[in-house]
Design an enzyme around this catalytic site. Sequence first.
Site, short mmCIF file in Angstrom:
data_model
loop_
_atom_site.label_atom_id
_atom_site.label_comp_id
_atom_site.label_asym_id
_atom_site.label_seq_id
_atom_site.Cartn_x
_atom_site.Cartn_y
_atom_site.Cartn_z
N TYR A 160 -39.49 -75.93 4.80
CA TYR A 160 -38.64 -76.08 5.99
C TYR A 160 -37.18 -75.73 5.65
O TYR A 160 -36.56 -74.91 6.33
CB TYR A 160 -38.74 -77.52 6.50
CG TYR A 160 -37.74 -77.87 7.58
CD1 TYR A 160 -37.88 -77.38 8.88
CD2 TYR A 160 -36.66 -78.72 7.31
CE1 TYR A 160 -36.96 -77.72 9.86
CE2 TYR A 160 -35.74 -79.06 8.30
CZ TYR A 160 -35.89 -78.55 9.57
OH TYR A 160 -34.98 -78.88 10.54
N LEU A 201 -39.50 -67.93 20.30
CA LEU A 201 -38.80 -67.38 19.12
C LEU A 201 -39.70 -66.45 18.31
O LEU A 201 -39.22 -65.67 17.49
CB LEU A 201 -38.31 -68.53 18.22
CG LEU A 201 -37.05 -69.25 18.72
CD1 LEU A 201 -36.89 -70.60 18.01
CD2 LEU A 201 -35.80 -68.39 18.49
#
Length: 296
Positions: free
Chosen positions: A127, A39
Amino acid sequence: MNSSAAPILVIGRQGQLALSLASLRRPDVVCMGRPECDLADPAKLADLVARVSPRLVLNAGGFTKVDQAESQAEEAYALNRDGPAALARICASAGIPLIHVSTDCVFDGRKPAPYTPEEIPSPLSVYGRSKLEGEEAVAIHCRQHLVVRVSWVFSEHADNFVRTMLKLARQRETISVVSDQTGYPTYCPDLAAGLLAMAEQVLAPGFDAWGTYHLAGREEIDRASMAEAIFSESRALGGPSAQIVPILTRDYPTPAERPLNARLDSAKAFDTFGLRLQDWRIGLQKSVRVLVAEMS
Ligand SMILES: NC(=O)c1ccc[n+]([C@@H]2O[C@H](COP(=O)([O-])OP(=O)(O)OC[C@H]3O[C@@H](n4cnc5c(N)ncnc54)[C@H](OP(=O)(O)O)[C@@H]3O)[C@@H](O)[C@H]2O)c1
Protein backbone atom coordinates in the site's frame (compact mmCIF):
# COMPACT_ATOMS: atom_id res chain seq x y z
CA MET A 1 -16.09 30.70 -1.49
CA ASN A 2 -15.11 31.06 -5.12
CA SER A 3 -18.39 31.46 -6.98
CA SER A 4 -16.87 30.62 -10.35
CA ALA A 5 -19.21 28.36 -12.34
CA ALA A 6 -16.70 25.56 -12.85
CA PRO A 7 -16.86 23.06 -9.98
CA ILE A 8 -14.22 21.23 -8.00
CA LEU A 9 -14.36 17.59 -9.08
CA VAL A 10 -13.77 15.05 -6.29
CA ILE A 11 -12.78 11.52 -7.26
CA GLY A 12 -14.70 9.25 -4.86
CA ARG A 13 -18.23 9.36 -3.44
CA GLN A 14 -18.82 6.69 -0.76
CA GLY A 15 -15.44 6.88 0.96
CA GLN A 16 -14.75 8.67 4.24
CA LEU A 17 -13.05 11.70 2.70
CA ALA A 18 -15.52 12.00 -0.19
CA LEU A 19 -18.48 11.84 2.24
CA SER A 20 -16.79 14.39 4.50
CA LEU A 21 -16.26 16.73 1.53
CA ALA A 22 -19.94 16.26 0.58
CA SER A 23 -20.99 16.93 4.21
CA LEU A 24 -19.62 20.48 3.86
CA ARG A 25 -22.50 21.06 1.40
CA ARG A 26 -20.61 23.23 -1.03
CA PRO A 27 -22.66 23.57 -4.19
CA ASP A 28 -19.49 23.88 -6.24
CA VAL A 29 -18.05 20.54 -5.11
CA VAL A 30 -19.05 17.51 -7.20
CA CYS A 31 -18.18 14.05 -5.85
CA MET A 32 -18.06 11.25 -8.40
CA GLY A 33 -17.60 7.57 -7.56
CA ARG A 34 -17.85 4.25 -9.30
CA PRO A 35 -19.16 3.26 -11.77
CA GLU A 36 -19.16 6.64 -13.58
CA CYS A 37 -15.71 7.47 -12.26
CA ASP A 38 -13.13 4.70 -12.19
CA LEU A 39 -9.44 5.22 -11.47
CA ALA A 40 -8.78 1.97 -13.32
CA ASP A 41 -10.32 3.36 -16.51
CA PRO A 42 -8.34 6.36 -17.89
CA ALA A 43 -10.74 6.87 -20.82
CA LYS A 44 -13.65 7.21 -18.41
CA LEU A 45 -11.64 9.67 -16.30
CA ALA A 46 -10.87 11.76 -19.38
CA ASP A 47 -14.56 11.77 -20.41
CA LEU A 48 -15.59 12.76 -16.90
CA VAL A 49 -13.17 15.67 -16.71
CA ALA A 50 -14.27 16.82 -20.18
CA ARG A 51 -17.95 16.59 -19.20
CA VAL A 52 -17.68 18.24 -15.75
CA SER A 53 -15.07 20.77 -16.90
CA PRO A 54 -13.85 21.39 -13.33
CA ARG A 55 -11.61 24.21 -12.17
CA LEU A 56 -9.64 21.71 -10.07
CA VAL A 57 -9.62 17.94 -9.41
CA LEU A 58 -9.24 16.52 -5.89
CA ASN A 59 -8.41 12.83 -5.83
CA ALA A 60 -9.97 11.30 -2.70
CA GLY A 61 -10.09 7.80 -4.20
CA GLY A 62 -7.78 4.84 -4.23
CA PHE A 63 -7.13 1.33 -3.02
CA THR A 64 -7.22 1.95 0.73
CA LYS A 65 -7.31 -1.56 2.22
CA VAL A 66 -3.80 -1.65 3.65
CA ASP A 67 -3.70 -5.36 4.49
CA GLN A 68 -5.48 -6.53 1.36
CA ALA A 69 -3.01 -4.64 -0.81
CA GLU A 70 -0.36 -7.23 0.15
CA SER A 71 -2.26 -9.93 -1.76
CA GLN A 72 -3.89 -7.60 -4.33
CA ALA A 73 -0.82 -5.65 -5.40
CA GLU A 74 -1.90 -5.36 -9.02
CA GLU A 75 -5.17 -3.70 -8.06
CA ALA A 76 -3.43 -1.48 -5.49
CA TYR A 77 -0.93 -0.22 -8.09
CA ALA A 78 -3.69 0.24 -10.69
CA LEU A 79 -5.67 2.52 -8.36
CA ASN A 80 -2.90 4.16 -6.34
CA ARG A 81 -0.27 4.70 -9.06
CA ASP A 82 -1.67 4.25 -12.56
CA GLY A 83 -5.03 5.96 -11.93
CA PRO A 84 -3.42 9.07 -10.37
CA ALA A 85 -0.85 9.09 -13.22
CA ALA A 86 -3.68 9.13 -15.77
CA LEU A 87 -5.55 11.78 -13.80
CA ALA A 88 -2.40 13.92 -13.65
CA ARG A 89 -1.96 13.75 -17.44
CA ILE A 90 -5.63 14.64 -17.94
CA CYS A 91 -5.40 17.61 -15.55
CA ALA A 92 -2.17 18.82 -17.16
CA SER A 93 -3.67 18.76 -20.63
CA ALA A 94 -6.80 20.53 -19.36
CA GLY A 95 -4.59 23.13 -17.63
CA ILE A 96 -6.18 22.58 -14.20
CA PRO A 97 -4.55 21.77 -10.85
CA LEU A 98 -4.72 18.34 -9.20
CA ILE A 99 -4.78 17.81 -5.45
CA HIS A 100 -3.85 14.22 -4.72
CA VAL A 101 -4.31 12.69 -1.26
CA SER A 102 -1.61 10.37 0.03
CA THR A 103 -0.55 8.75 3.28
CA ASP A 104 1.89 8.49 6.20
CA CYS A 105 2.47 4.88 5.03
CA VAL A 106 5.08 6.22 2.58
CA PHE A 107 7.34 6.41 5.68
CA ASP A 108 8.76 3.51 7.67
CA GLY A 109 7.92 5.15 11.00
CA ARG A 110 11.38 4.64 12.49
CA LYS A 111 12.05 8.33 12.97
CA PRO A 112 11.50 9.33 16.62
CA ALA A 113 9.84 12.64 15.65
CA PRO A 114 7.09 13.84 13.29
CA TYR A 115 7.78 13.54 9.56
CA THR A 116 8.12 16.67 7.43
CA PRO A 117 7.17 16.58 3.72
CA GLU A 118 10.85 16.81 2.74
CA GLU A 119 11.87 13.58 4.45
CA ILE A 120 12.86 10.63 2.25
CA PRO A 121 10.04 8.07 2.11
CA SER A 122 10.70 4.41 2.77
CA PRO A 123 7.43 2.47 2.70
CA LEU A 124 7.01 -0.84 4.53
CA SER A 125 4.02 -2.18 2.61
CA VAL A 126 2.58 -2.64 -0.87
CA TYR A 127 0.00 0.00 0.00
CA GLY A 128 2.73 2.48 1.00
CA ARG A 129 4.83 1.75 -2.08
CA SER A 130 1.84 2.03 -4.44
CA LYS A 131 0.87 5.38 -2.86
CA LEU A 132 4.46 6.65 -3.08
CA GLU A 133 4.65 5.74 -6.77
CA GLY A 134 1.31 7.51 -7.25
CA GLU A 135 2.75 10.65 -5.65
CA GLU A 136 5.76 10.49 -7.94
CA ALA A 137 3.58 9.99 -11.03
CA VAL A 138 1.39 12.97 -10.10
CA ALA A 139 4.47 15.18 -9.69
CA ILE A 140 5.92 14.04 -13.03
CA HIS A 141 2.78 14.44 -15.12
CA CYS A 142 1.13 17.55 -13.67
CA ARG A 143 3.21 20.54 -12.63
CA GLN A 144 0.21 22.20 -10.98
CA HIS A 145 -0.17 19.60 -8.27
CA LEU A 146 -0.36 19.25 -4.52
CA VAL A 147 0.29 15.89 -2.90
CA VAL A 148 -1.31 16.08 0.54
CA ARG A 149 -0.36 13.29 2.92
CA VAL A 150 -2.87 12.52 5.64
CA SER A 151 -2.95 10.06 8.53
CA TRP A 152 -5.15 8.45 11.19
CA VAL A 153 -8.31 9.90 9.65
CA PHE A 154 -11.60 9.32 11.47
CA SER A 155 -15.15 10.64 11.41
CA GLU A 156 -18.78 9.64 11.62
CA HIS A 157 -18.57 8.67 7.93
CA ALA A 158 -17.70 5.33 6.32
CA ASP A 159 -15.33 2.82 7.94
CA ASN A 160 -12.61 4.03 10.28
CA PHE A 161 -11.03 3.30 13.66
CA VAL A 162 -13.83 4.95 15.69
CA ARG A 163 -16.58 2.97 13.99
CA THR A 164 -14.55 -0.25 14.26
CA MET A 165 -13.95 0.22 18.00
CA LEU A 166 -17.62 0.96 18.72
CA LYS A 167 -18.74 -2.03 16.65
CA LEU A 168 -16.28 -4.33 18.43
CA ALA A 169 -17.41 -3.05 21.83
CA ARG A 170 -20.91 -4.24 21.06
CA GLN A 171 -19.55 -7.74 20.61
CA ARG A 172 -16.77 -8.05 23.20
CA GLU A 173 -15.97 -7.05 26.75
CA THR A 174 -12.24 -6.69 26.13
CA ILE A 175 -10.39 -5.54 23.01
CA SER A 176 -6.64 -5.79 22.39
CA VAL A 177 -5.28 -2.60 20.82
CA VAL A 178 -1.69 -1.74 19.96
CA SER A 179 -0.11 0.83 22.26
CA ASP A 180 3.19 1.33 20.41
CA GLN A 181 1.78 2.96 17.24
CA THR A 182 1.51 6.72 17.61
CA GLY A 183 -0.13 9.27 15.35
CA TYR A 184 -1.94 12.56 15.08
CA PRO A 185 -5.64 11.69 14.71
CA THR A 186 -7.35 13.83 12.09
CA TYR A 187 -11.09 14.57 11.98
CA CYS A 188 -12.07 14.03 8.38
CA PRO A 189 -14.52 16.95 7.95
CA ASP A 190 -11.76 19.28 9.24
CA LEU A 191 -9.36 17.69 6.76
CA ALA A 192 -11.96 18.11 4.00
CA ALA A 193 -12.40 21.81 4.84
CA GLY A 194 -8.60 22.19 4.87
CA LEU A 195 -8.27 20.60 1.44
CA LEU A 196 -10.94 22.93 0.03
CA ALA A 197 -9.14 25.92 1.56
CA MET A 198 -5.96 24.74 -0.18
CA ALA A 199 -7.92 24.39 -3.43
CA GLU A 200 -9.08 28.01 -3.24
CA GLN A 201 -5.55 29.23 -2.61
CA VAL A 202 -3.92 27.29 -5.43
CA LEU A 203 -6.55 28.72 -7.78
CA ALA A 204 -5.69 32.29 -6.79
CA PRO A 205 -3.62 34.22 -9.33
CA GLY A 206 0.12 33.88 -8.83
CA PHE A 207 0.08 30.72 -6.71
CA ASP A 208 3.23 28.72 -7.35
CA ALA A 209 3.96 26.70 -4.20
CA TRP A 210 3.22 23.35 -5.86
CA GLY A 211 4.51 20.19 -4.18
CA THR A 212 4.04 17.93 -1.18
CA TYR A 213 2.34 18.86 2.10
CA HIS A 214 1.24 17.16 5.29
CA LEU A 215 -2.13 17.92 6.83
CA ALA A 216 -2.94 16.22 10.13
CA GLY A 217 -4.15 16.81 13.66
CA ARG A 218 -1.73 18.14 16.22
CA GLU A 219 -2.05 16.12 19.41
CA GLU A 220 -0.12 12.88 19.61
CA ILE A 221 -1.71 9.71 20.94
CA ASP A 222 -1.23 5.96 20.65
CA ARG A 223 -3.89 3.61 19.28
CA ALA A 224 -4.80 2.06 22.64
CA SER A 225 -5.23 5.48 24.26
CA MET A 226 -7.31 6.67 21.32
CA ALA A 227 -9.57 3.64 21.83
CA GLU A 228 -9.86 4.64 25.51
CA ALA A 229 -10.84 8.17 24.43
CA ILE A 230 -13.51 6.75 22.10
CA PHE A 231 -15.00 4.60 24.86
CA SER A 232 -14.89 7.41 27.37
CA GLU A 233 -17.01 9.56 25.01
CA SER A 234 -19.30 6.63 24.25
CA ARG A 235 -19.84 5.68 27.92
CA ALA A 236 -20.86 9.26 28.70
CA LEU A 237 -23.63 8.87 26.10
CA GLY A 238 -24.70 5.41 27.28
CA GLY A 239 -23.08 3.86 24.20
CA PRO A 240 -20.92 0.74 23.87
CA SER A 241 -17.56 0.51 25.58
CA ALA A 242 -15.03 -2.20 26.31
CA GLN A 243 -11.92 -2.75 28.35
CA ILE A 244 -8.75 -2.10 26.37
CA VAL A 245 -5.86 -4.52 26.63
CA PRO A 246 -2.75 -2.69 25.36
CA ILE A 247 -0.52 -4.92 23.23
CA LEU A 248 2.58 -4.46 21.12
CA THR A 249 2.52 -4.41 17.33
CA ARG A 250 4.93 -7.34 17.23
CA ASP A 251 2.35 -9.42 19.13
CA TYR A 252 -0.39 -8.56 16.63
CA PRO A 253 0.92 -9.59 13.22
CA THR A 254 -0.95 -8.19 10.22
CA PRO A 255 -0.32 -8.85 6.50
CA ALA A 256 0.95 -5.27 6.04
CA GLU A 257 3.50 -3.70 8.36
CA ARG A 258 2.47 -0.27 9.63
CA PRO A 259 4.76 2.59 10.64
CA LEU A 260 5.04 2.78 14.44
CA ASN A 261 5.38 6.55 14.12
CA ALA A 262 2.65 7.93 11.84
CA ARG A 263 2.99 11.55 12.98
CA LEU A 264 2.96 14.04 10.12
CA ASP A 265 4.33 17.52 10.70
CA SER A 266 1.87 20.02 9.17
CA ALA A 267 4.05 23.14 9.62
CA LYS A 268 4.55 23.60 5.88
CA ALA A 269 0.77 23.63 5.30
CA PHE A 270 0.48 26.26 8.03
CA ASP A 271 3.30 28.38 6.62
CA THR A 272 2.03 28.22 3.04
CA PHE A 273 -1.74 28.09 3.44
CA GLY A 274 -2.27 29.32 7.03
CA LEU A 275 -3.97 26.02 7.81
CA ARG A 276 -4.17 24.59 11.29
CA LEU A 277 -6.74 21.87 12.04
CA GLN A 278 -8.78 22.23 15.23
CA ASP A 279 -8.34 19.86 18.20
CA TRP A 280 -9.27 16.38 16.97
CA ARG A 281 -11.06 15.64 20.25
CA ILE A 282 -13.85 18.03 19.20
CA GLY A 283 -14.32 15.93 16.07
CA LEU A 284 -14.14 12.75 18.15
CA GLN A 285 -17.05 13.95 20.30
CA LYS A 286 -19.18 14.55 17.22
CA SER A 287 -18.19 11.26 15.56
CA VAL A 288 -19.01 9.22 18.66
CA ARG A 289 -22.29 11.05 19.19
CA VAL A 290 -23.44 10.36 15.62
CA LEU A 291 -22.22 6.75 15.59
CA VAL A 292 -23.71 5.89 18.99
CA ALA A 293 -27.07 7.33 17.88
CA GLU A 294 -26.83 5.34 14.65
CA MET A 295 -26.09 2.11 16.53
CA SER A 296 -28.87 2.45 19.12
N1 LIG B 1 -8.48 6.83 6.29
C1 LIG B 1 -7.23 7.07 6.68
O1 LIG B 1 -6.90 6.98 7.88
C2 LIG B 1 -6.20 7.49 5.68
C3 LIG B 1 -4.89 7.55 6.12
C4 LIG B 1 -3.92 7.94 5.22
C5 LIG B 1 -4.27 8.25 3.93
N2 LIG B 1 -5.54 8.14 3.51
C6 LIG B 1 -5.82 8.47 2.12
O2 LIG B 1 -6.94 9.32 2.05
C7 LIG B 1 -7.66 9.11 0.83
C8 LIG B 1 -9.12 8.91 1.13
O3 LIG B 1 -9.25 7.79 1.98
P1 LIG B 1 -10.63 7.40 2.68
O4 LIG B 1 -10.35 7.29 4.13
O5 LIG B 1 -11.74 8.29 2.22
O6 LIG B 1 -10.81 5.93 2.05
P2 LIG B 1 -12.11 5.03 1.93
O7 LIG B 1 -13.14 5.43 2.92
O8 LIG B 1 -11.64 3.62 1.93
O9 LIG B 1 -12.66 5.39 0.49
C9 LIG B 1 -12.05 4.95 -0.66
C10 LIG B 1 -12.49 5.84 -1.80
O10 LIG B 1 -11.82 5.37 -2.97
C11 LIG B 1 -12.74 5.35 -4.02
N3 LIG B 1 -12.39 4.32 -4.99
C12 LIG B 1 -12.13 3.02 -4.75
N4 LIG B 1 -11.89 2.39 -5.93
C13 LIG B 1 -12.03 3.33 -6.89
C14 LIG B 1 -11.93 3.31 -8.28
N5 LIG B 1 -11.64 2.20 -8.95
N6 LIG B 1 -12.13 4.45 -8.96
C15 LIG B 1 -12.43 5.61 -8.32
N7 LIG B 1 -12.56 5.68 -7.00
C16 LIG B 1 -12.34 4.55 -6.30
C17 LIG B 1 -14.07 5.04 -3.37
O11 LIG B 1 -15.04 5.54 -4.25
P3 LIG B 1 -16.60 5.08 -4.31
O12 LIG B 1 -17.33 6.29 -4.00
O13 LIG B 1 -16.78 4.63 -5.70
O14 LIG B 1 -16.77 3.99 -3.30
C18 LIG B 1 -13.98 5.81 -2.06
O15 LIG B 1 -14.47 7.11 -2.24
C19 LIG B 1 -6.95 7.94 0.15
O16 LIG B 1 -6.04 8.44 -0.78
C20 LIG B 1 -6.19 7.27 1.27
O17 LIG B 1 -5.04 6.60 0.77
C21 LIG B 1 -6.52 7.77 4.37
